[in-house]
Design a protein around this motif. Sequence first.
Motif, PDB file in Angstrom:
ATOM      1  N   ARG A  25     -39.421   3.813 -40.667  1.00 25.48           N
ATOM      2  CA  ARG A  25     -39.475   5.096 -39.982  1.00 25.48           C
ATOM      3  C   ARG A  25     -39.865   4.990 -38.514  1.00 25.48           C
ATOM      4  NH1 ARG A  25     -36.119   7.918 -42.597  1.00 25.48           N
ATOM      5  NH2 ARG A  25     -35.428   5.753 -42.801  1.00 25.48           N
ATOM      6  N   SER A  26     -40.707   4.028 -38.190  1.00 29.88           N
ATOM      7  CA  SER A  26     -41.127   3.899 -36.790  1.00 29.88           C
ATOM      8  C   SER A  26     -39.976   3.428 -35.918  1.00 29.88           C
ATOM      9  CB  SER A  26     -42.309   2.924 -36.677  1.00 29.88           C
ATOM     10  OG  SER A  26     -41.958   1.629 -37.148  1.00 29.88           O
ATOM     11  N   ARG A  62     -34.102   7.243 -32.331  1.00 23.06           N
ATOM     12  CA  ARG A  62     -33.750   8.651 -32.230  1.00 23.06           C
ATOM     13  C   ARG A  62     -34.224   9.258 -30.911  1.00 23.06           C
ATOM     14  NH1 ARG A  62     -29.917  11.547 -34.008  1.00 23.06           N
ATOM     15  NH2 ARG A  62     -30.170  10.551 -36.056  1.00 23.06           N
ATOM     16  N   ASN A  63     -35.392   8.870 -30.477  1.00 21.99           N
ATOM     17  CA  ASN A  63     -35.917   9.359 -29.194  1.00 21.99           C
ATOM     18  C   ASN A  63     -35.036   8.915 -28.032  1.00 21.99           C
ATOM     19  OD1 ASN A  63     -38.075  10.710 -30.342  1.00 21.99           O
ATOM     20  ND2 ASN A  63     -39.507   8.991 -30.086  1.00 21.99           N
ATOM     21  N   LYS A  94     -37.561   6.338 -35.511  1.00 21.87           N
ATOM     22  CA  LYS A  94     -38.059   7.329 -34.555  1.00 21.87           C
ATOM     23  C   LYS A  94     -37.807   6.893 -33.122  1.00 21.87           C
ATOM     24  CE  LYS A  94     -42.236   9.881 -33.290  1.00 21.87           C
ATOM     25  NZ  LYS A  94     -43.676  10.090 -33.582  1.00 21.87           N
ATOM     26  N   GLU A  95     -38.000   5.623 -32.837  1.00 25.73           N
ATOM     27  CA  GLU A  95     -37.791   5.104 -31.477  1.00 25.73           C
ATOM     28  C   GLU A  95     -36.321   5.202 -31.076  1.00 25.73           C
ATOM     29  OE1 GLU A  95     -38.470   0.945 -28.954  1.00 25.73           O
ATOM     30  OE2 GLU A  95     -39.265   1.161 -30.985  1.00 25.73           O
TER      31      GLU A  95
END
Length: 268
Positions: free
Chosen positions: A156-157, A163-164, A160-161
């Motif tokens: 997930r981390s 996706r950002n 998230k990166e």
Amino acid sequence: MYEKVLNLRKVAQEGMERAKQFTLEVPTVRVVREASTGSQMMQLEKISKSLGDTGLGKSLDNLASKAKNVENASLSRLRARKAFYSNKVDDVAKGAKEAAEQAGKKARQEFSEETVENVSRDISESRSLFVGKLRGEDITLYDIEMKKINYVKRDRSVLKELRNDFNKFVRKDFLKSISSDIKNLKSHGLSETDIQKLKDGLVPKGYQVHHELPLDDSGTNDFSNLVLIKNEPYHKVVTNYQNSIARTMKIGESKEVLWQIIGKNIYN
């Protein structure tokens, strides 16, 4: 007709009952033989007689009897007709029930499996079209190949990166990169307003930028992995398919599946 016959019988019966309540003094001539001389003589007498025993009473009785016969015949026809139509209704209801059961059985056979199970029936097969689901309906997307991939649920981390980065600059840069091929854009039906938005790094109305291999899996933000796709129904259909595969997977879990590959930077 039945009501008229029934009324006639009731009137005749009531007339007969009333006739029996009245008594008539009927003059009667009787021949009497004199015992001592043996001669005959006529004697006038009055005899009490019920009106019901007269010709009128007998006529009323006969009329009531005939009306009763007609009534019975009518009732028999009505019962036969009711039985006939009842049987017909039962037959129709039975047929409708059987048809509904057959239709339900067929529908369950056709839709009992999820799209992913249908598509993955032959894991080695490649196809030039993709059939997905949208609001319960089958939607066919053409010019899409189905290829075997090993889907791995990403940390997930890391997701998230990625996706950002996509939201901050990758999407904008991708849209600008495809805005220069005006001929290609117009061949896909994009308007001048849509093209101007692309040049500004904005998504045209009704479109999305789609990752062919999702960031949730091993997909990247490389332009070769991005597609400008019409949202309704195309992007929703491919997203539904992805969700049907990934929603139950755990982080780090892998699954061999067939995946839809568009292979071009615009799909509408």
